[in-house]
Design a protein around this motif. Structure first.
Motif, PDB file in Angstrom:
ATOM      1  N   GLU A  58       0.824  -1.219   0.000  1.00 31.79           N
ATOM      2  CA  GLU A  58       0.000   0.000   0.000  1.00 31.79           C
ATOM      3  C   GLU A  58       0.860   1.273   0.000  1.00 31.79           C
ATOM      4  O   GLU A  58       0.404   2.329  -0.424  1.00 31.79           O
ATOM      5  N   LEU A  59       2.071   1.182   0.508  1.00 30.65           N
ATOM      6  CA  LEU A  59       2.891   2.387   0.704  1.00 30.65           C
ATOM      7  C   LEU A  59       4.169   2.377  -0.141  1.00 30.65           C
ATOM      8  O   LEU A  59       5.179   2.949   0.239  1.00 30.65           O
ATOM      9  N   LEU A  60       4.113   1.734  -1.294  1.00 26.64           N
ATOM     10  CA  LEU A  60       5.309   1.653  -2.129  1.00 26.64           C
ATOM     11  C   LEU A  60       5.776   3.044  -2.576  1.00 26.64           C
ATOM     12  O   LEU A  60       6.982   3.337  -2.586  1.00 26.64           O
ATOM     13  N   THR A  61       4.834   3.904  -2.953  1.00 28.19           N
ATOM     14  CA  THR A  61       5.203   5.259  -3.364  1.00 28.19           C
ATOM     15  C   THR A  61       5.866   6.006  -2.217  1.00 28.19           C
ATOM     16  O   THR A  61       6.919   6.641  -2.377  1.00 28.19           O
ATOM     17  N   PHE A  62       5.249   5.919  -1.038  1.00 25.14           N
ATOM     18  CA  PHE A  62       5.789   6.584   0.143  1.00 25.14           C
ATOM     19  C   PHE A  62       7.181   6.040   0.489  1.00 25.14           C
ATOM     20  O   PHE A  62       8.085   6.793   0.851  1.00 25.14           O
ATOM     21  N   SER A  63       7.357   4.727   0.367  1.00 29.81           N
ATOM     22  CA  SER A  63       8.650   4.106   0.665  1.00 29.81           C
ATOM     23  C   SER A  63       9.741   4.660  -0.250  1.00 29.81           C
ATOM     24  O   SER A  63      10.843   4.991   0.189  1.00 29.81           O
ATOM     25  N   MET A  64       9.429   4.761  -1.537  1.00 30.66           N
ATOM     26  CA  MET A  64      10.408   5.291  -2.491  1.00 30.66           C
ATOM     27  C   MET A  64      10.697   6.760  -2.208  1.00 30.66           C
ATOM     28  O   MET A  64      11.848   7.213  -2.316  1.00 30.66           O
ATOM     29  N   GLN A  65       9.679   7.505  -1.827  1.00 33.29           N
ATOM     30  CA  GLN A  65       9.889   8.917  -1.490  1.00 33.29           C
ATOM     31  C   GLN A  65      10.847   9.063  -0.317  1.00 33.29           C
ATOM     32  O   GLN A  65      11.743   9.911  -0.325  1.00 33.29           O
ATOM     33  N   MET A  66      10.671   8.237   0.718  1.00 35.37           N
ATOM     34  CA  MET A  66      11.549   8.309   1.891  1.00 35.37           C
ATOM     35  C   MET A  66      12.973   7.866   1.548  1.00 35.37           C
ATOM     36  O   MET A  66      13.956   8.431   2.028  1.00 35.37           O
ATOM     37  N   ALA A  67      13.075   6.850   0.691  1.00 34.90           N
ATOM     38  CA  ALA A  67      14.402   6.399   0.268  1.00 34.90           C
ATOM     39  C   ALA A  67      15.128   7.515  -0.488  1.00 34.90           C
ATOM     40  O   ALA A  67      16.327   7.728  -0.303  1.00 34.90           O
ATOM     41  N   LEU A  68      14.394   8.257  -1.300  1.00 31.56           N
ATOM     42  CA  LEU A  68      15.010   9.334  -2.072  1.00 31.56           C
ATOM     43  C   LEU A  68      15.421  10.505  -1.198  1.00 31.56           C
ATOM     44  O   LEU A  68      16.392  11.209  -1.515  1.00 31.56           O
ATOM     45  N   VAL A  69      14.694  10.753  -0.111  1.00 33.08           N
ATOM     46  CA  VAL A  69      15.113  11.803   0.822  1.00 33.08           C
ATOM     47  C   VAL A  69      16.519  11.503   1.336  1.00 33.08           C
ATOM     48  O   VAL A  69      17.406  12.363   1.326  1.00 33.08           O
ATOM     49  N   MET A  70      16.724  10.272   1.784  1.00 29.45           N
ATOM     50  CA  MET A  70      18.027   9.866   2.317  1.00 29.45           C
ATOM     51  C   MET A  70      19.082   9.834   1.204  1.00 29.45           C
ATOM     52  O   MET A  70      20.196  10.342   1.351  1.00 29.45           O
ATOM     53  N   PHE A  71      18.701   9.268   0.062  1.00 34.92           N
ATOM     54  CA  PHE A  71      19.635   9.060  -1.043  1.00 34.92           C
ATOM     55  C   PHE A  71      20.136  10.387  -1.618  1.00 34.92           C
ATOM     56  O   PHE A  71      21.338  10.600  -1.788  1.00 34.92           O
ATOM     57  N   THR A  72      19.204  11.314  -1.896  1.00 35.93           N
ATOM     58  CA  THR A  72      19.599  12.587  -2.502  1.00 35.93           C
ATOM     59  C   THR A  72      20.375  13.457  -1.519  1.00 35.93           C
ATOM     60  O   THR A  72      21.304  14.176  -1.922  1.00 35.93           O
ATOM     61  N   GLY A  73      20.014  13.399  -0.242  1.00 40.00           N
ATOM     62  CA  GLY A  73      20.771  14.146   0.756  1.00 40.00           C
ATOM     63  C   GLY A  73      22.194  13.648   0.870  1.00 40.00           C
ATOM     64  O   GLY A  73      23.151  14.439   0.991  1.00 40.00           O
ATOM     65  N   ALA A 301      29.279   7.953  -6.322  1.00 40.92           N
ATOM     66  CA  ALA A 301      28.637   8.498  -5.122  1.00 40.92           C
ATOM     67  C   ALA A 301      27.319   7.780  -4.845  1.00 40.92           C
ATOM     68  O   ALA A 301      26.960   7.527  -3.686  1.00 40.92           O
ATOM     69  N   SER A 302      26.596   7.415  -5.906  1.00 38.61           N
ATOM     70  CA  SER A 302      25.323   6.710  -5.752  1.00 38.61           C
ATOM     71  C   SER A 302      25.522   5.336  -5.126  1.00 38.61           C
ATOM     72  O   SER A 302      24.700   4.879  -4.327  1.00 38.61           O
ATOM     73  N   GLU A 303      26.611   4.682  -5.496  1.00 39.33           N
ATOM     74  CA  GLU A 303      26.901   3.372  -4.912  1.00 39.33           C
ATOM     75  C   GLU A 303      27.109   3.487  -3.406  1.00 39.33           C
ATOM     76  O   GLU A 303      26.647   2.639  -2.629  1.00 39.33           O
ATOM     77  N   GLU A 304      27.798   4.544  -2.980  1.00 40.81           N
ATOM     78  CA  GLU A 304      28.006   4.755  -1.544  1.00 40.81           C
ATOM     79  C   GLU A 304      26.698   5.143  -0.852  1.00 40.81           C
ATOM     80  O   GLU A 304      26.379   4.640   0.224  1.00 40.81           O
ATOM     81  N   ALA A 305      25.928   6.026  -1.492  1.00 41.29           N
ATOM     82  CA  ALA A 305      24.667   6.472  -0.896  1.00 41.29           C
ATOM     83  C   ALA A 305      23.660   5.327  -0.802  1.00 41.29           C
ATOM     84  O   ALA A 305      22.869   5.260   0.148  1.00 41.29           O
ATOM     85  N   GLY A 306      23.684   4.430  -1.776  1.00 40.88           N
ATOM     86  CA  GLY A 306      22.739   3.312  -1.763  1.00 40.88           C
ATOM     87  C   GLY A 306      22.946   2.370  -0.597  1.00 40.88           C
ATOM     88  O   GLY A 306      22.010   1.670  -0.177  1.00 40.88           O
ATOM     89  N   GLY A 307      24.144   2.366  -0.029  1.00 45.96           N
ATOM     90  CA  GLY A 307      24.432   1.466   1.087  1.00 45.96           C
ATOM     91  C   GLY A 307      23.682   1.792   2.357  1.00 45.96           C
ATOM     92  O   GLY A 307      23.604   0.956   3.269  1.00 45.96           O
ATOM     93  N   VAL A 308      23.096   2.995   2.463  1.00 43.38           N
ATOM     94  CA  VAL A 308      22.390   3.370   3.693  1.00 43.38           C
ATOM     95  C   VAL A 308      20.879   3.166   3.582  1.00 43.38           C
ATOM     96  O   VAL A 308      20.137   3.492   4.509  1.00 43.38           O
ATOM     97  N   LEU A 309      20.411   2.635   2.461  1.00 37.46           N
ATOM     98  CA  LEU A 309      18.966   2.525   2.229  1.00 37.46           C
ATOM     99  C   LEU A 309      18.354   1.216   2.697  1.00 37.46           C
ATOM    100  O   LEU A 309      17.141   1.037   2.631  1.00 37.46           O
ATOM    101  N   HIS A 310      19.181   0.285   3.182  1.00 37.35           N
ATOM    102  CA  HIS A 310      18.660  -1.044   3.505  1.00 37.35           C
ATOM    103  C   HIS A 310      17.563  -1.000   4.556  1.00 37.35           C
ATOM    104  O   HIS A 310      16.603  -1.788   4.505  1.00 37.35           O
ATOM    105  N   GLY A 311      17.682  -0.082   5.536  1.00 39.47           N
ATOM    106  CA  GLY A 311      16.680  -0.012   6.587  1.00 39.47           C
ATOM    107  C   GLY A 311      15.313   0.352   6.058  1.00 39.47           C
ATOM    108  O   GLY A 311      14.294  -0.254   6.423  1.00 39.47           O
ATOM    109  N   ILE A 312      15.254   1.328   5.146  1.00 39.06           N
ATOM    110  CA  ILE A 312      13.988   1.744   4.557  1.00 39.06           C
ATOM    111  C   ILE A 312      13.391   0.630   3.709  1.00 39.06           C
ATOM    112  O   ILE A 312      12.202   0.309   3.810  1.00 39.06           O
ATOM    113  N   VAL A 313      14.202   0.006   2.875  1.00 43.08           N
ATOM    114  CA  VAL A 313      13.714  -1.033   1.971  1.00 43.08           C
ATOM    115  C   VAL A 313      13.164  -2.223   2.753  1.00 43.08           C
ATOM    116  O   VAL A 313      12.125  -2.798   2.404  1.00 43.08           O
TER     117      VAL A 313
END
Length: 447
Positions: A58-73, A301-313
């Protein structure tokens, strides 16, 4: 101070012994919600199970939005201009007290812009300041680098709940509609409280610095181990692919197109009032692409940033399952009735703030927790006649309050700083004891 240190160590032992991993908490909360739905809301087991399994997505869109907050920052924090700006800022501190006050201001300012940016950039600034001011108390410096996650992020431009309800199509739109940010983030109450909190926390950081004989300095060897982001080198072989990956052309074209779209969107939709989660994430992504310069650097840089997204996913589908149980059963009404019985129209915002702070200590995820709490909090607010924007802000401020004494989001910073949470918890506990009553009083007066 000795008493506070003992309290801090005890709190650290409690967290280590009784607060499990984020995944374990999500599973336990799922089981608790199932039990409440069957025992309190009289829902049939099959209905609860269907709501849980069906709610996962139900919250796939929201999940991706939160992942992008962390990723882009994170991406922004790794750019050369941000690094140079932090190096320049580190030279502004003329005394040890000035150094920790500077750290507090920058941490809270960056968190107001983007909490992912604050986590990474504040860790970088710790290194720069410690090199320039070896006489600063290193524990307090690192503690101040964490102030942003406990004092400003959920009141700023990456705030999960306020930006979500401002985004058309969000999962609560049928019950509360779209709430623009001029009623939440840019309301006089939120802006005023943010200014007061930043000023108070900065002053506190300055006052907390120990005398010279009690300062704990960082070992020079530790500073040497704190690594920097290293851009990829340009390969010697020449080809069209190599040229495209290491030239600035594609990033520049993408960035210019993005900025043009952003300017047009804001012009046509009322300026800053049109900001929402999607627009903010788009802005940070465009800036990251522009500032990294080349596709090769951006990808590394994306490879490094992607390493912090496991908790959200991993966590968000489980919290979406809990949301599904609330949606499929009468549990929302039951908990909403409980809040109504404990509150009045005047006290409800403060009660939501306190409740959100307590729950956040055990579920330190502002976005996923909002999916659980929002249905029954907003239902209770509707019954009491409380404006939904007050609930959103009370939730947001409560959600970040106990981050000051919760180690979950401090772990990336501590890994960079080479410290344990118990090393900084004494200072954070003092900050919490000042911050929490101040904001509680503000919500009581607002109510």
């Amino acid at each position: 101070m000795e008493t506070l240190v003992r309290i801090a160590e005890a709190l650290g032992r409690f967290s280590a012994r009784f607060v499990p991993s984020a995944f374990a908490i999500a599973v336990l909360l799922s089981l608790l919600t199932m039990g409440l739905a069957m025992g309190w809301a009289d829902a049939a087991p099959a209905k609860v199970l269907d709501g849980w399994g069906g709610g996962f997505w139900e919250l796939l869109t929201f999940s991706m939005q939160m992942a992008l907050v962390m990723f882009t920052g994170y991406l922004l924090a790794l750019t050369t201009p941000v690094r140079r700006l932090l190096e320049w800022a580190s030279g502004l501190a003329r005394t040890p007290r000035g150094a920790v006050a500077l750290m507090a201001v920058v941490s809270m300012g960056l968190a107001y812009i983007n909490w992912g940016l604050s986590l990474v950039a504040s860790a970088m600034l710790v290194r720069f300041v410690a090199r320039r001011r070896p006489d600063v108390d290193y524990r307090l410096l690192v503690a101040c680098a964490y102030f942003g996650l406990g004092a400003t992020w959920h009141a700023g431009l990456s705030a999960s709940a306020p930006l979500l309800v401002a985004t058309p199509g969000h999962f609560l739109e049928k019950s509360v509609g779209v709430i623009p940010i001029d009623r939440t983030l840019f309301s006089p109450f939120n802006v005023g409280l943010t200014v007061v909190v930043v000023a108070g926390m900065t002053l506190l950081a300055w006052a907390l610095h120990p005398k010279a004989e009690r300062v704990v300095r960082v070992d020079a060897a530790v500073l040497e181990k704190l690594g920097d982001f290293v851009p990829p080198e340009r390969p010697e072989e020449k080809s069209l692919a190599t040229w495209l990956d290491h030239a600035r052309l594609l990033n520049l074209v993408f960035g210019v197109l993005g900025l043009v779209w952003l300017g047009r969107y804001l012009w046509l939709n009322g300026g800053w009032r049109a900001l929402n989660l999607n627009v903010v994430n788009f802005t940070f992504l465009v800036l990251a692409v522009l500032l990294h310069g080349t596709p090769a650097r951006l990808i590394k840089a994306s490879e490094e940033a992607g390493g912090v997204l496991h908790g959200i996913v991993l966590q968000f589908p489980l919290y979406a399952g809990i949301y599904g149980i609330f949606k499929a059963t009468g549990l929302t009404d039951r908990i909403g009735e409980l809040f109504v019985s404990l509150s009045t129209k005047a006290t409800f915002p403060a009660i939501v703030y306190l409740y959100s702070g307590v729950v956040n200590y055990f579920v330190p995820s502002g976005g996923s927790k909002w999916a659980i709490e929002a249905p029954y909090l907003l239902e209770a607010a509707r019954t009491l006649g409380v404006a939904p924007e007050k609930v959103v802000l009370a939730y947001a401020w409560g959600d970040m309050a106990t981050d000051l004494i919760q180690p979950f989001w401090a772990l990336p910073l501590l890994a960079v700083a080479r410290l344990e949470f118990k090393d900084i918890l004494g200072f954070l506990l003092v900050a919490f004891l000042v911050y929490f009553p101040l904001v509680t009083l503000a919500f009581f007066l607002w109510g």
